[in-house]
Design a protein around this motif. Structure first.
Motif, mmCIF file in Angstrom:
data_model
loop_
_atom_site.group_PDB
_atom_site.id
_atom_site.type_symbol
_atom_site.label_atom_id
_atom_site.label_comp_id
_atom_site.label_asym_id
_atom_site.label_seq_id
_atom_site.Cartn_x
_atom_site.Cartn_y
_atom_site.Cartn_z
ATOM 1 N N THR A 29 0.726 -1.187 0.055
ATOM 2 C CA THR A 29 -0.059 -0.120 -0.037
ATOM 3 C C THR A 29 0.922 1.205 0.128
ATOM 4 N N ASN A 30 0.350 2.526 -0.043
ATOM 5 C CA ASN A 30 1.027 3.411 -0.135
ATOM 6 C C ASN A 30 0.256 4.697 0.561
ATOM 7 N N ARG A 37 -8.070 8.028 -0.704
ATOM 8 C CA ARG A 37 -9.228 7.121 -0.682
ATOM 9 C C ARG A 37 -10.062 7.332 0.916
ATOM 10 N N THR A 38 -9.244 7.822 1.749
ATOM 11 C CA THR A 38 -9.653 7.482 3.145
ATOM 12 C C THR A 38 -9.657 8.839 4.092
ATOM 13 N N ILE A 156 -6.377 -1.045 6.711
ATOM 14 C CA ILE A 156 -5.773 0.309 6.750
ATOM 15 C C ILE A 156 -6.804 1.289 7.544
ATOM 16 N N LEU A 157 -8.176 0.660 7.336
ATOM 17 C CA LEU A 157 -8.907 1.630 7.838
ATOM 18 C C LEU A 157 -9.276 1.576 9.555
ATOM 19 N N PHE A 158 -8.917 0.826 10.331
ATOM 20 C CA PHE A 158 -9.379 0.836 11.446
ATOM 21 C C PHE A 158 -8.222 1.027 12.702
ATOM 22 N N GLY A 217 -16.568 -3.407 0.868
ATOM 23 C CA GLY A 217 -16.158 -1.727 1.172
ATOM 24 C C GLY A 217 -17.416 -1.034 0.436
ATOM 25 N N VAL A 220 -21.032 -0.869 1.656
ATOM 26 C CA VAL A 220 -21.050 -0.276 2.904
ATOM 27 C C VAL A 220 -20.903 1.195 2.674
ATOM 28 N N ALA A 254 -15.486 6.933 9.422
ATOM 29 C CA ALA A 254 -15.187 5.714 8.719
ATOM 30 C C ALA A 254 -14.382 5.917 7.603
ATOM 31 N N ASN A 255 -14.723 6.807 6.866
ATOM 32 C CA ASN A 255 -13.927 7.418 5.687
ATOM 33 C C ASN A 255 -14.288 8.846 5.367
HETATM 34 O O1 UT7 Z 1 -17.937 2.103 9.743
HETATM 35 C C1 UT7 Z 1 -18.165 1.180 8.485
HETATM 36 C C2 UT7 Z 1 -17.071 0.451 8.241
HETATM 37 N N1 UT7 Z 1 -16.378 0.363 6.877
HETATM 38 C C3 UT7 Z 1 -16.478 1.406 6.146
HETATM 39 O O2 UT7 Z 1 -17.173 2.417 6.239
HETATM 40 C C4 UT7 Z 1 -15.844 1.388 4.765
HETATM 41 C C5 UT7 Z 1 -16.657 1.877 3.447
HETATM 42 N N2 UT7 Z 1 -15.740 1.617 2.472
HETATM 43 C C6 UT7 Z 1 -14.614 2.239 2.055
HETATM 44 O O3 UT7 Z 1 -14.309 3.230 3.013
HETATM 45 C C7 UT7 Z 1 -14.022 2.061 0.705
HETATM 46 O O4 UT7 Z 1 -14.879 1.123 -0.079
HETATM 47 C C8 UT7 Z 1 -12.625 1.416 0.948
HETATM 48 C C9 UT7 Z 1 -11.426 2.421 1.625
HETATM 49 C C10 UT7 Z 1 -12.878 0.154 1.613
HETATM 50 C C11 UT7 Z 1 -11.865 0.974 -0.555
HETATM 51 O O5 UT7 Z 1 -12.105 2.301 -1.492
HETATM 52 P P1 UT7 Z 1 -12.636 1.916 -2.765
HETATM 53 O O6 UT7 Z 1 -12.300 3.536 -3.534
HETATM 54 O O7 UT7 Z 1 -13.847 1.508 -2.961
HETATM 55 O O8 UT7 Z 1 -11.503 0.989 -3.478
HETATM 56 P P2 UT7 Z 1 -11.498 -0.103 -4.025
HETATM 57 O O9 UT7 Z 1 -11.871 -1.397 -3.257
HETATM 58 O O10 UT7 Z 1 -12.598 -0.259 -5.326
HETATM 59 O O11 UT7 Z 1 -10.191 -0.661 -4.804
HETATM 60 C C12 UT7 Z 1 -9.869 0.278 -6.032
HETATM 61 C C13 UT7 Z 1 -8.281 -0.263 -6.058
HETATM 62 C C14 UT7 Z 1 -8.154 -1.748 -6.292
HETATM 63 O O12 UT7 Z 1 -7.194 -1.995 -7.204
HETATM 64 P P3 UT7 Z 1 -7.652 -2.270 -8.943
HETATM 65 O O13 UT7 Z 1 -8.440 -3.447 -8.733
HETATM 66 O O14 UT7 Z 1 -8.658 -1.129 -9.241
HETATM 67 O O15 UT7 Z 1 -6.174 -2.467 -9.528
HETATM 68 C C15 UT7 Z 1 -7.663 -2.223 -5.109
HETATM 69 O O16 UT7 Z 1 -7.041 -3.351 -5.195
HETATM 70 O O17 UT7 Z 1 -7.457 0.077 -5.134
HETATM 71 C C16 UT7 Z 1 -6.636 -1.130 -4.796
HETATM 72 N N3 UT7 Z 1 -6.705 -0.951 -3.242
HETATM 73 C C17 UT7 Z 1 -5.494 -0.403 -2.563
HETATM 74 N N4 UT7 Z 1 -4.506 -0.130 -3.034
HETATM 75 C C18 UT7 Z 1 -3.301 0.460 -2.500
HETATM 76 C C19 UT7 Z 1 -7.443 -1.448 -2.176
HETATM 77 N N5 UT7 Z 1 -6.953 -1.157 -0.950
HETATM 78 C C20 UT7 Z 1 -5.759 -0.673 -1.406
HETATM 79 C C21 UT7 Z 1 -4.816 -0.199 -0.147
HETATM 80 N N6 UT7 Z 1 -3.417 0.391 -0.758
HETATM 81 N N7 UT7 Z 1 -4.764 0.020 0.941
#
Ligand code: UT7
Length: 325
Positions: A29-30, A37-38, A156-158, A217, A220, A254-255
């Motif tokens: 990750t980075n 994103r968060t 990475i979120l919690f 994600g 949610v 959460a985000n």
């Molecule tokens: O309190 C309630 C608890 N939970 C929440 O509120 C969570 C709600 N959801 C979210 O906050 C977001 O959906 C996330 C932060 C979990 C994910 O963000 P997203 O914008 O929906 O990303 P995604 O899952 O669609 O992933 C986009 C890309 C993917 O790569 P590809 O397939 O496009 O190549 C992931 O593999 O980002 C990649 N990715 C990461 N890259 C770097 C996912 N996690 C990471 C990461 N670092 N940590």
């Protein structure tokens, strides 16, 4: 009927920081991805030998000291958590014991990230009956115990941490209204699979890492934006309030993109939305009291405040209160 007014607020996080740079060393990750994103820059991690009751005890001591209240005066303590010290006993009871609250009964409420909201509204009923004079509500979590650091989208979120409030009867101030909701359709979209009575822990489940939080994600995210913004609107309408009459919205953290979207849906300015996700990440039931604790000095007597949350279950809702001090 008396209202349940918040007369003090406390918060607790450990000093140990888990930054995005630390996570970069643990997984693929980075910092740029996580921040954009968060909105999260870092989180706090409780030490191995501490758990939710340690958050609770620290917060109880702050509340007693701030209000010059003695231990025997507290009637009830409700602890909102989904990561309690043990499955049995409940964490509230443990907090009472460790904090020396000798006349207090306590119990836990698990509504995941909506836990503090649900516990606060529950606690307020005890004050409104007139039978209870001093009730403490704690919201706290040790989320890092349930993170799979091989799952980069969730871990990475919690973070760990929490806070709490003292509730006392008041004529004018306190909890005025709440709309709380639930929908079990979310039961498979945000969960810890193993360790409960349905899937007791065994070696196979441990090997499959079923003891960690998993989530859908995207689902949610969407449900959180809709759930929080619609219940804020419903509470405003039911109480004949315009957004410009609200001093603060306190959203579950959460985000940051979820929070921005909720504010946008409500046409509510972000400078009156509490935000500290950058420092603590998502501490589930801990986020709302941690916000109140950090923004306490900016709050004024009579302020109209809306708390709103969304979490596992799904559970969600919004609560309207008038600040008492
Ligand atoms: O309190 C309630 C608890 N939970 C929440 O509120 C969570 C709600 N959801 C979210 O906050 C977001 O959906 C996330 C932060 C979990 C994910 O963000 P997203 O914008 O929906 O990303 P995604 O899952 O669609 O992933 C986009 C890309 C993917 O790569 P590809 O397939 O496009 O190549 C992931 O593999 O980002 C990649 N990715 C990461 N890259 C770097 C996912 N996690 C990471 C990461 N670092 N940590």
């Amino acid at each position: 009927m008396p209202k349940a007014a918040i007369t003090a607020v406390g918060g607790y996080v450990s000093d140990k920081v888990l930054s995005n740079a630390d996570l970069e060393k643990m997984m693929d990750t980075n910092d740029e991805w996580i921040t954009s994103r968060t909105g999260i820059h870092e989180r706090r991690v409780l030490p191995k030998d501490q758990a939710v009751s340690d958050i609770g005890v620290d917060v109880v001591n702050q509340l007693l000291e701030k209000t010059n209240t003695s231990n025997e005066e507290i009637d009830l303590l409700i602890c909102a958590t989904c990561t309690g010290d043990y499955i049995i006993p409940d964490t509230a009871n443990n907090i009472c014991y460790k904090a020396g609250l000798t006349n207090t009964f306590g119990y836990d409420i698990n509504a995941a990230c909506s836990g503090f909201l649900f516990a606060l509204y529950t606690a307020s009923q005890f004050i409104e009956t007139g039978r209870y004079k001093k009730v403490i509500v704690i919201g706290g979590e040790k989320m890092t115990s349930y993170m799979n650091y091989d799952d980069r989208t969730t871990s990475i979120l919690f973070g760990d941490g929490g806070g709490g409030v003292l509730l006392e009867p008041s004529e004018k101030f306190g909890v005025i209204d709440a709309i709380l909701k639930g929908d079990g359709v979310g039961s498979q979209m945000l969960k810890i699979d193993a360790g409960g009575s349905l899937n007791p822990m065994n070696q196979e489940r441990l090997d499959n890492k079923e003891n960690f939080v998993t989530q859908d994600g995207k689902q949610v995210f969407k449900r959180a934006v809709t759930g929080m913004s619609t219940t804020v609107e419903e509470v405003l309408n039911r109480n004949n309030l315009e957004p410009n009459e609200i001093n603060w919205i306190v959203p579950h953290q959460a985000n940051e993109r979820i929070i921005n979207s909720v504010a946008r849906q409500l046409s509510f300015p972000m400078d009156r939305v509490m935000l500290n996700i950058d420092k603590y990440g998502n501490t589930s039931a801990g986020t709302i009291p941690l916000c109140l604790w950090e923004y306490e000095s900016q709050l004024n007597k009579g302020d109209n405040i809306i708390l709103t949350a969304f979490g596992g279950g799904f559970t969600w809702g919004s609560l309207y209160l008038k600040w008492a001090y």
